[in-house]
Scaffold this motif. Structure first.
Motif, PDB file in Angstrom:
ATOM      1  N   UNK A  10       0.467  -1.088   0.207  1.00  0.00           N
ATOM      2  CA  UNK A  10       0.337  -0.411  -0.111  1.00  0.00           C
ATOM      3  C   UNK A  10       0.916   1.511   0.112  1.00  0.00           C
ATOM      4  N   UNK A  11       0.063   2.320  -0.297  1.00  0.00           N
ATOM      5  CA  UNK A  11       1.559   2.943  -0.990  1.00  0.00           C
ATOM      6  C   UNK A  11       0.495   4.476  -1.072  1.00  0.00           C
ATOM      7  N   UNK A  12       0.527   5.628  -1.161  1.00  0.00           N
ATOM      8  CA  UNK A  12       0.408   7.204  -0.843  1.00  0.00           C
ATOM      9  C   UNK A  12       0.022   7.022  -2.509  1.00  0.00           C
ATOM     10  N   UNK A  13      -0.644   8.636  -2.719  1.00  0.00           N
ATOM     11  CA  UNK A  13      -0.408   8.244  -4.652  1.00  0.00           C
ATOM     12  C   UNK A  13       0.771   9.264  -4.820  1.00  0.00           C
ATOM     13  N   UNK A  14       1.568   9.087  -5.596  1.00  0.00           N
ATOM     14  CA  UNK A  14       2.665  10.199  -6.100  1.00  0.00           C
ATOM     15  C   UNK A  14       3.940   9.678  -5.233  1.00  0.00           C
ATOM     16  N   UNK A  15       3.740   8.259  -4.709  1.00  0.00           N
ATOM     17  CA  UNK A  15       5.120   7.145  -4.143  1.00  0.00           C
ATOM     18  C   UNK A  15       6.023   6.876  -4.803  1.00  0.00           C
ATOM     19  N   UNK A  16       6.331   6.058  -3.926  1.00  0.00           N
ATOM     20  CA  UNK A  16       6.875   4.381  -5.306  1.00  0.00           C
ATOM     21  C   UNK A  16       7.124   3.476  -4.242  1.00  0.00           C
ATOM     22  N   UNK A  17       7.570   2.374  -5.466  1.00  0.00           N
ATOM     23  CA  UNK A  17       7.751   0.899  -5.070  1.00  0.00           C
ATOM     24  C   UNK A  17       8.221  -0.255  -5.783  1.00  0.00           C
ATOM     25  N   UNK A  66       7.374   6.607 -16.146  1.00  0.00           N
ATOM     26  CA  UNK A  66       7.009   6.268 -14.515  1.00  0.00           C
ATOM     27  C   UNK A  66       7.957   5.010 -13.661  1.00  0.00           C
ATOM     28  N   UNK A  67       7.232   4.091 -14.243  1.00  0.00           N
ATOM     29  CA  UNK A  67       7.847   2.878 -14.238  1.00  0.00           C
ATOM     30  C   UNK A  67       9.124   2.000 -15.510  1.00  0.00           C
ATOM     31  N   UNK A  68      10.184   2.221 -14.787  1.00  0.00           N
ATOM     32  CA  UNK A  68      12.116   1.666 -15.173  1.00  0.00           C
ATOM     33  C   UNK A  68      12.032  -0.477 -15.157  1.00  0.00           C
ATOM     34  N   UNK A  83       7.530   4.611  -9.938  1.00  0.00           N
ATOM     35  CA  UNK A  83       7.365   6.498  -9.689  1.00  0.00           C
ATOM     36  C   UNK A  83       6.347   6.522  -9.558  1.00  0.00           C
ATOM     37  N   UNK A  84       5.454   7.862  -8.388  1.00  0.00           N
ATOM     38  CA  UNK A  84       4.736   9.128  -9.500  1.00  0.00           C
ATOM     39  C   UNK A  84       3.738   7.893  -9.832  1.00  0.00           C
TER      40      UNK A  84
END
Length: 123
Positions: A10-17, A66-68, A83-84
Motif C-alpha cells: 500500500x502506497x500513497x499517490x505520488x509514492x514509489x514501489x 514513471x516505471x522502469x 514512481x509517481x
C-alpha cells in the motif's frame, strides 16, 4: 519452474514501489521478461517487458517515464521500479517469462507466470 513476485503493498499517490520477480527452474537469460497487471473487473494488461540482454525495453504508454523495468541475469531476477504512482495503477502485478515472444504485450506469448503481488495506491 517458479516465478516469485514480491514488493507489492500500500502506497500513497505520488509514492514509489519496487517489485521484484525471482525466477528458477529455467534458463532465465534466454527469456524475455514481462510485467502485467490486472485490476478487479478488468482484463490482464501489459505493463512492461525487457529482452534477454536488458538492452531493449517496452512500456505501456501510461507508465512511460514513471516505471522502469530492469533485470539481473546473474540473480535471475527482473525488477519493476514504479514512481509517481497513481490510483489507476492499483492492481495485482504479475511477472511472466517468454522464450519466443512475437509481441511483448501479448500475454498468450508468455510461457510462465508468477503468482502476482498486490499494489494498492491510495489518494
Amino acid at each position: 519452474v517458479q516465478l516469485q513476485a514480491s514488493g507489492g503493498g500500500l502506497v500513497q499517490a505520488g509514492g514509489s514501489l519496487r517489485l521484484a520477480c525471482a525466477a528458477s527452474g529455467f534458463t532465465f537469460s534466454y527469456y524475455l521478461m514481462g510485467w502485467f497487471r490486472q485490476a478487479p473487473g478488468n482484463e490482464r494488461e501489459f505493463v512492461a517487458a525487457i529482452n534477454w540482454s536488458g538492452d531493449t525495453t517496452y512500456y505501456l504508454d501510461s507508465v512511460k517515464g514513471r516505471f522502469t523495468i530492469s533485470r539481473d541475469n546473474a540473480k535471475n531476477t527482473v525488477y519493476l521500479q514504479m514512481s509517481s504512482l497513481k490510483r489507476e495503477d492499483t492492481a495485482v502485478y504479475y511477472c511472466a517469462a517468454g522464450r519466443w515472444v512475437d509481441r511483448s504485450g501479448n500475454p498468450r506469448a508468455y510461457d510462465y507466470w508468477g503468482q502476482g503481488t498486490q499494489v494498492t495506491v491510495s489518494s
